[in-house]
Design a protein around this motif. Structure first.
Motif, PDB file in Angstrom:
ATOM      1  N   UNK A 157      35.919 -23.301 129.609  1.00 30.65           N
ATOM      2  CA  UNK A 157      35.999 -24.531 130.392  1.00 30.65           C
ATOM      3  C   UNK A 157      34.858 -25.471 130.000  1.00 30.65           C
ATOM      4  N   UNK A 158      35.121 -26.766 130.107  1.00 33.73           N
ATOM      5  CA  UNK A 158      34.105 -27.758 129.768  1.00 33.73           C
ATOM      6  C   UNK A 158      32.864 -27.587 130.647  1.00 33.73           C
ATOM      7  N   UNK A 159      33.072 -27.279 131.929  1.00 38.09           N
ATOM      8  CA  UNK A 159      31.934 -27.071 132.828  1.00 38.09           C
ATOM      9  C   UNK A 159      31.091 -25.872 132.392  1.00 38.09           C
ATOM     10  N   UNK A 160      31.762 -24.843 131.858  1.00 33.94           N
ATOM     11  CA  UNK A 160      31.063 -23.652 131.389  1.00 33.94           C
ATOM     12  C   UNK A 160      30.256 -23.971 130.130  1.00 33.94           C
ATOM     13  N   UNK A 161      30.848 -24.736 129.236  1.00 36.01           N
ATOM     14  CA  UNK A 161      30.140 -25.141 128.016  1.00 36.01           C
ATOM     15  C   UNK A 161      28.901 -25.952 128.364  1.00 36.01           C
ATOM     16  N   UNK A 162      29.032 -26.875 129.319  1.00 38.45           N
ATOM     17  CA  UNK A 162      27.905 -27.710 129.719  1.00 38.45           C
ATOM     18  C   UNK A 162      26.782 -26.869 130.320  1.00 38.45           C
ATOM     19  N   UNK A 163      27.154 -25.895 131.157  1.00 39.70           N
ATOM     20  CA  UNK A 163      26.145 -25.010 131.760  1.00 39.70           C
ATOM     21  C   UNK A 163      25.443 -24.197 130.692  1.00 39.70           C
ATOM     22  N   UNK A 164      26.219 -23.636 129.757  1.00 42.27           N
ATOM     23  CA  UNK A 164      25.646 -22.849 128.668  1.00 42.27           C
ATOM     24  C   UNK A 164      24.637 -23.673 127.878  1.00 42.27           C
ATOM     25  N   UNK A 165      25.015 -24.890 127.527  1.00 40.49           N
ATOM     26  CA  UNK A 165      24.136 -25.748 126.719  1.00 40.49           C
ATOM     27  C   UNK A 165      22.875 -26.131 127.499  1.00 40.49           C
ATOM     28  N   UNK A 166      23.037 -26.443 128.785  1.00 42.96           N
ATOM     29  CA  UNK A 166      21.888 -26.862 129.583  1.00 42.96           C
ATOM     30  C   UNK A 166      20.875 -25.738 129.747  1.00 42.96           C
ATOM     31  N   UNK A 167      21.356 -24.535 130.055  1.00 40.86           N
ATOM     32  CA  UNK A 167      20.446 -23.407 130.237  1.00 40.86           C
ATOM     33  C   UNK A 167      19.796 -23.032 128.908  1.00 40.86           C
ATOM     34  N   UNK A 168      20.550 -23.105 127.826  1.00 39.54           N
ATOM     35  CA  UNK A 168      19.989 -22.780 126.516  1.00 39.54           C
ATOM     36  C   UNK A 168      18.883 -23.770 126.143  1.00 39.54           C
ATOM     37  N   UNK A 169      19.081 -25.023 126.512  1.00 40.11           N
ATOM     38  CA  UNK A 169      18.103 -26.060 126.165  1.00 40.11           C
ATOM     39  C   UNK A 169      16.830 -25.946 127.003  1.00 40.11           C
ATOM     40  N   UNK A 170      16.978 -25.601 128.289  1.00 32.47           N
ATOM     41  CA  UNK A 170      15.834 -25.646 129.204  1.00 32.47           C
ATOM     42  C   UNK A 170      15.190 -24.280 129.417  1.00 32.47           C
ATOM     43  N   UNK A 171      16.023 -23.253 129.602  1.00 29.26           N
ATOM     44  CA  UNK A 171      15.510 -21.930 129.997  1.00 29.26           C
ATOM     45  C   UNK A 171      15.606 -20.951 128.820  1.00 29.26           C
ATOM     46  N   UNK A 172      14.801 -21.211 127.794  1.00 30.27           N
ATOM     47  CA  UNK A 172      14.838 -20.388 126.587  1.00 30.27           C
ATOM     48  C   UNK A 172      13.840 -19.234 126.619  1.00 30.27           C
ATOM     49  N   UNK A 173      13.003 -19.183 127.635  1.00 25.66           N
ATOM     50  CA  UNK A 173      12.003 -18.114 127.715  1.00 25.66           C
ATOM     51  C   UNK A 173      12.673 -16.776 127.954  1.00 25.66           C
ATOM     52  N   UNK A 174      11.991 -15.720 127.519  1.00 24.40           N
ATOM     53  CA  UNK A 174      12.500 -14.369 127.743  1.00 24.40           C
ATOM     54  C   UNK A 174      12.432 -14.059 129.243  1.00 24.40           C
ATOM     55  N   UNK A 175      13.564 -13.725 129.867  1.00 20.86           N
ATOM     56  CA  UNK A 175      13.563 -13.515 131.319  1.00 20.86           C
ATOM     57  C   UNK A 175      12.776 -12.290 131.763  1.00 20.86           C
ATOM     58  N   UNK A 176      12.326 -11.465 130.822  1.00 22.65           N
ATOM     59  CA  UNK A 176      11.500 -10.313 131.174  1.00 22.65           C
ATOM     60  C   UNK A 176      10.009 -10.625 131.112  1.00 22.65           C
ATOM     61  N   UNK A 177       9.655 -11.809 130.623  1.00 23.19           N
ATOM     62  CA  UNK A 177       8.247 -12.187 130.515  1.00 23.19           C
ATOM     63  C   UNK A 177       7.651 -12.450 131.901  1.00 23.19           C
ATOM     64  N   UNK A 178       6.335 -12.259 132.024  1.00 27.25           N
ATOM     65  CA  UNK A 178       5.703 -12.383 133.333  1.00 27.25           C
ATOM     66  C   UNK A 178       5.233 -13.809 133.629  1.00 27.25           C
ATOM     67  N   UNK A 179       5.269 -14.728 132.643  1.00 25.51           N
ATOM     68  CA  UNK A 179       4.866 -16.100 132.907  1.00 25.51           C
ATOM     69  C   UNK A 179       5.974 -16.836 133.681  1.00 25.51           C
ATOM     70  N   UNK A 180       5.662 -18.048 134.144  1.00 18.42           N
ATOM     71  CA  UNK A 180       6.588 -18.770 135.029  1.00 18.42           C
ATOM     72  C   UNK A 180       7.899 -19.108 134.334  1.00 18.42           C
TER      73      UNK A 180
END
Length: 384
Positions: A13-36
C-alpha cells in the motif's frame, strides 16, 4: 497488466511505502543501542508489537518479529520440538502444508523425531477424527495450516483446537500466512499456542514475519548471538519494515470483512466460468466454510502449467502455478496429489489469487483469457 498472484506477494500500500521510507530516513539507529536515537527506534518497534497484539486481542510480549513466514514457521516448529523433546518426540502435521512446514518436519524426522502426516479429503481438508486417532502420549506438537496456499482449502482449526484443549502437553501451531487479513482468527478461543504470519501477503513489505507464542510458553531459538526478540531471534531488528508491516497488518485486518465479501463474489464468478470449460478441472470450492475467498485453483490435465502461465502473461494476466517457493519445481503438486492422487491433474495446476483492486470486470477478462488460452493450447495437449 492484471496481477492475480496475491498469494505469492502483494503490491504494498502507498501508506505502507510512505511509512517505510519515513522511518528509514529518520530512525536509522540500531534499536538495541542504549543512546536516545536507539531508544527511539526501539520504542517504534514496541509500539508496532503492541499494535499487532491489539489486532489479535493478545499481549505484546506474545509476539516475535522475524524475517518472514518461512522463518516464523521454522521458529515455531523447531523451537517447540527442541524445547519439549523430553516430553516425547512425536509430531503431527498434514500432507498439504507449505514447504516451510512440510520440509521442516522432514528434517526433524532425520533428527530422530517421529512424524505423522495426516491425509486430506478431495477438497484438501483434514479430518479431526484422523487427527484424534493419530495422537499418542508422545505427541508434543500438532502443526496444521489455516488456509492452503495453493487451493484455498480451510482447515477446521477451531475444532482441532477444541480437541487439543484436553491435552495441555500437546502444542498447537497454525500457519496463518494465507489467512491473516482474509479470515477471522481467534487465538484464545481456538486454543492456538503458536501462529505464523507474513507481512508481504497483506500489502506490507517483504522481509517481516510474525510469530505468536502463547504467554507462559518457552521455545528454543533458531538464532543465537543477541537478546533481540526475547532472545528468540538474534540479529539487528529491521525497524522501518517492522513499523510498516504493523500498519499493513492493521489495514488488512480492519478491511477484511468487506474484502471477504468482495472476494467471495469474485471466486464464485471465476469458478463458474472455469467450470464451463471442458478441458479444465476446478480444485477449489465455492463453499465458504471450506474454501478461502481469495484463491481459485484449477488444472488443465495434459498441459504443462508454465506454458499456461506464460500464455496468459502474453495476454496481460499474471497467475502462478504452485506456491512461489515451489513454482520452479516441475514435480506434480504434493497438495493436489494428496487430494486427488491424480498425477496429470497435479502436474498441471494453476493458482489465481485476488487482491482488493480486482473487480467483476477484471475476473471476466481473466476468464476470457483463460478460455482463449485453452483453445490456443489444445493442439499441444500431451500425456504427462
Amino acid at each position: 497488466m492484471h496481477y492475480f498472484d496475491h498469494c505469492a506477494s502483494t503490491p504494498p500500500r502507498e501508506e505502507v511505502i510512505q511509512t517505510l521510507a519515513e522511518v528509514m530516513r529518520i530512525h536509522y539507529a540500531n534499536p538495541s543501542s542504549i543512546h536516545q536515537a536507539g531508544a527511539d527506534a526501539g520504542q517504534l518497534i514496541e509500539r508496532s508489537r503492541g499494535l499487532v497484539a491489539k489486532l489479535f486481542k493478545t499481549k505484546p510480549e506474545e509476539w516475535v518479529f522475524t524475517s518472514g513466514g518461512t522463518e516464523s514457521n521454522n521458529l515455531a516448529i523447531r523451537g517447540a520440538a527442541k524445547q519439549f523433546a523430553g516430553r516425547g518426540k512425536h509430531l503431527i502435521t498434514t500432507m498439504v502444508e507449505h514447504a516451510s512446514v512440510y520440509e521442516t518436519f522432514q528434517q526433524l524426522e532425520q533428527e530422530g523425531y517421529a512424524v505423522t502426516y495426516l491425509p486430506v479429503d478431495e477438497l484438501g481438508i483434514v479430518s479431526v477424527e484422523s487427527l484424534a486417532a493419530a495422537l499418542t502420549e508422545e505427541t508434543i506438537l500438532v502443526s496444521i495450516m489455516h488456509v492452503n496456499n495453493e487451493t484455498g482449502a480451510i482447515q477446521p482449526i477451531e475444532e482441532i483446537g477444541e480437541l487439543l484443549k484436553s491435552r495441555p502437553k500437546t502444542l498447537f501451531h497454525v500457519d496463518a500466512v494465507q489467512s491473516i487479513g482474509k479470515l477471522p482468527i481467534d487465538l484464545a478461543g481456538w486454543g492456538i499456542d503458536l501462529l505464523s504470519g507474513s507481512a508481504h501477503k497483506v500489502r506490507g513489505p517483504k522481509g517481516v514475519g510474525i510469530v505468536y507464542i502463547r504467554s507462559g510458553l518457552a521455545i528454543a531459538p533458531l538464532f543465537t548471538g543477541g537478546e533481540q526478540e526475547r532472545a528468540l531471534r538474534a540479529g539487528t531488528s529491521n525497524t522501518p519494515a517492522i513499523v510498516a508491516s504493523a500498519k499493513a497488518f492493521r489495514m488488512a485486518i480492519e478491511a477484511a470483512e468487506n474484502h471477504n465479501k468482495q472476494w467471495t463474489l469474485l471466486r464464485n464468478q471465476l469458478i463458474d466460468r472455469l467450470a464451463a470449460i471442458p478441458e479444465l478441472i476446478v480444485n477449489s470450492s465455492k463453499d465458504s466454510l471450506r474454501s478461502a475467498p481469495h484463491i481459485v485453483h484449477f488444472s488443465y490435465p495434459g498441459m504443462k502449467p508454465e506454458v499456461i502461465v506464460h500464455a496468459l502473461e502474453e495476454l496481460g494476466f499474471i497467475v502462478s502455478t504452485k506456491s512461489a517457493c515451489s513454482s520452479k519445481d516441475d514435480k506434480p503438486s504434493r497438495v493436489i496429489m494428496a487430494m486427488t492422487r491424480d498425477a496429470r491433474r497435479a502436474a498441471s495446476g494453476i493458482r489465481v489469487s485476488f487482491g482488493d483492486e480486482h473487480t467483476a470486470e477484471d475476473v471476466d477478462k481473466l476468464a476470457d483469457a483463460i478460455a482463449r488460452t485453452v483453445v490456443d493450447l489444445k493442439p499441444m495437449e500431451r500425456r504427462i
